[in-house]
Enzyme design. Structure first.
Site, PDB file in Angstrom:
ATOM      1  N   LYS A 290      -0.989   4.012   4.591  1.00 25.42           N
ATOM      2  CA  LYS A 290      -0.992   3.552   3.194  1.00 25.42           C
ATOM      3  C   LYS A 290      -0.191   4.528   2.334  1.00 25.42           C
ATOM      4  O   LYS A 290       1.023   4.485   2.377  1.00 25.42           O
ATOM      5  CB  LYS A 290      -2.424   3.314   2.757  1.00 25.42           C
ATOM      6  CG  LYS A 290      -2.910   2.060   3.499  1.00 25.42           C
ATOM      7  CD  LYS A 290      -4.303   1.651   3.295  1.00 25.42           C
ATOM      8  CE  LYS A 290      -4.491   0.351   4.088  1.00 25.42           C
ATOM      9  NZ  LYS A 290      -5.844   0.160   4.569  1.00 25.42           N
TER      10      LYS A 290
ATOM     11  N   GLU B  91     -16.821   3.671   2.132  1.00 21.34           N
ATOM     12  CA  GLU B  91     -15.435   4.011   1.790  1.00 21.34           C
ATOM     13  C   GLU B  91     -15.494   4.881   0.547  1.00 21.34           C
ATOM     14  O   GLU B  91     -16.454   4.780  -0.216  1.00 21.34           O
ATOM     15  CB  GLU B  91     -14.633   2.737   1.494  1.00 21.34           C
ATOM     16  CG  GLU B  91     -14.433   1.882   2.724  1.00 21.34           C
ATOM     17  CD  GLU B  91     -13.788   0.521   2.437  1.00 21.34           C
ATOM     18  OE1 GLU B  91     -13.060   0.403   1.440  1.00 21.34           O
ATOM     19  OE2 GLU B  91     -14.031  -0.414   3.216  1.00 21.34           O
TER      20      GLU B  91
ATOM     21  N   ASN C  84       0.824  -1.218   0.000  1.00 23.84           N
ATOM     22  CA  ASN C  84       0.000   0.000   0.000  1.00 23.84           C
ATOM     23  C   ASN C  84       0.854   1.262   0.000  1.00 23.84           C
ATOM     24  O   ASN C  84       0.341   2.353   0.232  1.00 23.84           O
ATOM     25  CB  ASN C  84      -0.899   0.034   1.238  1.00 23.84           C
ATOM     26  CG  ASN C  84      -1.863  -1.128   1.270  1.00 23.84           C
ATOM     27  OD1 ASN C  84      -2.427  -1.494   0.247  1.00 23.84           O
ATOM     28  ND2 ASN C  84      -2.045  -1.720   2.436  1.00 23.84           N
TER      29      ASN C  84
ATOM     30  N   ASP D  19     -14.627   6.544   4.827  1.00 20.68           N
ATOM     31  CA  ASP D  19     -13.284   6.003   5.045  1.00 20.68           C
ATOM     32  C   ASP D  19     -12.456   6.247   3.782  1.00 20.68           C
ATOM     33  O   ASP D  19     -12.728   5.677   2.734  1.00 20.68           O
ATOM     34  CB  ASP D  19     -13.422   4.503   5.355  1.00 20.68           C
ATOM     35  CG  ASP D  19     -12.090   3.806   5.604  1.00 20.68           C
ATOM     36  OD1 ASP D  19     -11.069   4.276   5.064  1.00 20.68           O
ATOM     37  OD2 ASP D  19     -12.090   2.773   6.299  1.00 20.68           O
TER      38      ASP D  19
ATOM     39  N   SER E 257     -11.382  -1.110  -1.057  1.00 21.93           N
ATOM     40  CA  SER E 257     -10.085  -1.770  -0.965  1.00 21.93           C
ATOM     41  C   SER E 257      -9.948  -3.019  -1.822  1.00 21.93           C
ATOM     42  O   SER E 257      -8.844  -3.381  -2.186  1.00 21.93           O
ATOM     43  CB  SER E 257      -9.781  -2.102   0.496  1.00 21.93           C
ATOM     44  OG  SER E 257     -10.783  -2.931   1.028  1.00 21.93           O
TER      45      SER E 257
HETATM   46  C1  LIG Z   1      -6.299  -0.451   5.786  1.00 19.55           C
HETATM   47  C2  LIG Z   1      -7.660   0.031   6.047  1.00 19.55           C
HETATM   48  C3  LIG Z   1      -8.042   0.447   7.329  1.00 19.55           C
HETATM   49  C4  LIG Z   1      -7.139   0.276   8.526  1.00 19.55           C
HETATM   50  O1  LIG Z   1      -6.079   1.168   8.517  1.00 19.55           O
HETATM   51  P1  LIG Z   1      -4.726   0.799   9.322  1.00 19.55           P
HETATM   52  O2  LIG Z   1      -4.070   2.118   9.491  1.00 19.55           O
HETATM   53  O3  LIG Z   1      -3.981  -0.161   8.472  1.00 19.55           O
HETATM   54  O4  LIG Z   1      -5.154   0.185  10.619  1.00 19.55           O
HETATM   55  C5  LIG Z   1      -9.288   0.967   7.489  1.00 19.55           C
HETATM   56  N1  LIG Z   1     -10.159   1.057   6.444  1.00 19.55           N
HETATM   57  C6  LIG Z   1      -9.825   0.653   5.207  1.00 19.55           C
HETATM   58  C7  LIG Z   1     -10.806   0.784   4.102  1.00 19.55           C
HETATM   59  C8  LIG Z   1      -8.566   0.119   4.966  1.00 19.55           C
HETATM   60  O5  LIG Z   1      -8.248  -0.319   3.749  1.00 19.55           O
END
Ligand SMILES: *Cc1c(COP(=O)(O)O)cnc(C)c1O
Length: 386
Positions: free
Chosen positions: A239, A176, A47, A205, A180
């Site tokens: 990420k 989101e 990522n 998100d 993802s």
């Molecule tokens: C990776 C991810 C998270 C968690 O984030 P971290 O900082 O890795 O704990 C939350 N929501 C989504 C959509 C993600 O892809």
């Protein structure tokens, strides 16, 4: 004698029989291009979208904070773990995201869990897209609110659920911005307008959009100009920003509420200074460079076209996350295996992570993948999927 652990063997054997047991693999390097036993691999499972994890300015910022403040924050945020860099980072995140305030959490996972359990309780209603991340689902479980899932990226279905919802209790919509697994994009404007019409709060998100989408990587909410219509803009520092940690941008009052209510914020040690330093460094690089995200998205567009031209199905991807649909579980595993022998790391994603019959390769592009790398990879991937 200690209590028997035989049940663990049985559990693991069951997973093994379904080819679902997972194991950890240790690597000598992280990022989009890594060397394993002296051989270079294109890593499509990282990522580190902008290649910032090892960027000299980011490493330097992290080291400077480490040397000034020590290894740990030594306390939780509300006690004495809030150091000046935490405040500086929160002010910067608020400004970048276009909100009054921001709050940093230990990780993106903790942010979602802490936020959701603070906003809704037993008599409240949460509407979540079918494909939201596990951390959102766990936050909803902790909140004990009534959960209604709407079909993926389907505002009409969301509206019918909102219409059928009892008048009592608070309402929260969660989605989101960039998904993802499918790499597609939520209809944020329609969702924001429904939240307004039906009196619901909205949490978006931006884990995969932060640093990549929007002007100077400020996210999809900003690209759509929806800062005033979406209550909470959540993101991660782990990420595209190449480090670790989570955050949310929101109103000042919302931040005050979270500081007082979010157990995943209150009862854990503040992030170490070096981690905050790397986030500040990464934001600095992104702001200065201006178009890193646009560059990555441009390469992804060309890459998707190359895959499509070779007859592959990349589903609805519109981002740096590119799925390649295979269908059969065993065939997806075999394709990943073949690619590994060719110097390409790509994970095979199978049910229950994705619906039955839609096993796929999931490819994350990073700026470490040059146009030339991607041209070669498209050919290899097409070969491995045949
Ligand atoms: C990776 C991810 C998270 C968690 O984030 P971290 O900082 O890795 O704990 C939350 N929501 C989504 C959509 C993600 O892809």
């Amino acid at each position: 004698m200690i209590f028997s652990e035989k049940w663990i063997d049985e559990e693991l054997t069951r997973l093994g029989q379904k080819s679902l047991e997972r194991r950890l693999t240790a690597y000598g390097e992280a990022g989009g291009k890594i060397s394993i036993d002296g051989r270079i691999f294109l890593n499509f499972s990282s990522n580190d979208y902008l290649g910032l994890s090892g960027h000299p300015e980011v490493v330097w910022a992290s080291r400077r904070h480490l040397e000034s403040y020590g290894c740990g924050a030594t306390a939780s945020r509300l006690v004495s773990g809030t150091l000046h860099p935490h405040v500086e980072l929160e002010e910067k995140l608020a400004a970048i995201k276009g909100y009054e305030a921001a709050l940093v959490f230990g990780s993106g996972f903790l942010a979602n869990v802490g936020i959701i359990a603070s906003l809704a309780g037993r008599n409240d209603h949460i509407f979540a897209d079918k494909l939201v991340h596990a951390s959102i689902i766990d936050g909803i479980s902790l909140s004990r609110a009534n959960l209604k899932r709407f079909r993926h990226n389907d505002p009409d279905h969301l509206e019918s659920l909102l219409r059928g919802c009892p008048a009592s209790g608070r309402r929260l919509i969660v989605t989101e911005s960039v998904f993802s697994m499918d790499g597609d994009i939520a209809p944020l404007a329609e969702i924001a307008s429904l939240s307004n019409r039906y009196g619901a709060m909205t949490l978006v998100d931006e884990a995969h959009a932060t640093g990549v989408f929007g002007p100077r990587g400020r996210g999809l909410i900003r690209e759509c100009g929806l800062e005033g219509a979406i209550n909470l803009s959540m993101g991660t520092l782990s990420k595209a920003l190449g480090g670790y940690g989570g955050f949310v941008a929101c109103s000042r009052r919302m931040r005050d509420l979270l500081v007082n209510r979010a157990r995943a914020f209150i009862y854990t040690t503040a992030l170490p200074p070096s981690v905050i330093g790397s986030a500040l460094g990464a934001l600095g690089v992104v702001e200065k460079a201006g178009d890193l995200g646009a560059e990555l998205l441009g390469r992804a567009t060309v890459f998707r076209k190359r895959l499509r031209d070779r007859g592959l199905d990349v589903l609805g991807s519109q981002s740096q996350i590119v799925p390649v649909l295979i269908g059969d579980n065993v065939a997806a595993l075999a394709a990943a295996q073949r690619l590994k022998t060719r110097g390409i790391l790509a994970v095979a994603i199978r049910p229950p992570t994705v619906p039955e019959g839609t096993a796929r390769l999931r490819l994350s592009l990073t700026l470490d993948h040059t146009d030339h790398d991607l041209e070669w990879a498209a050919e290899e991937i097409a070969g491995a999927c045949r």
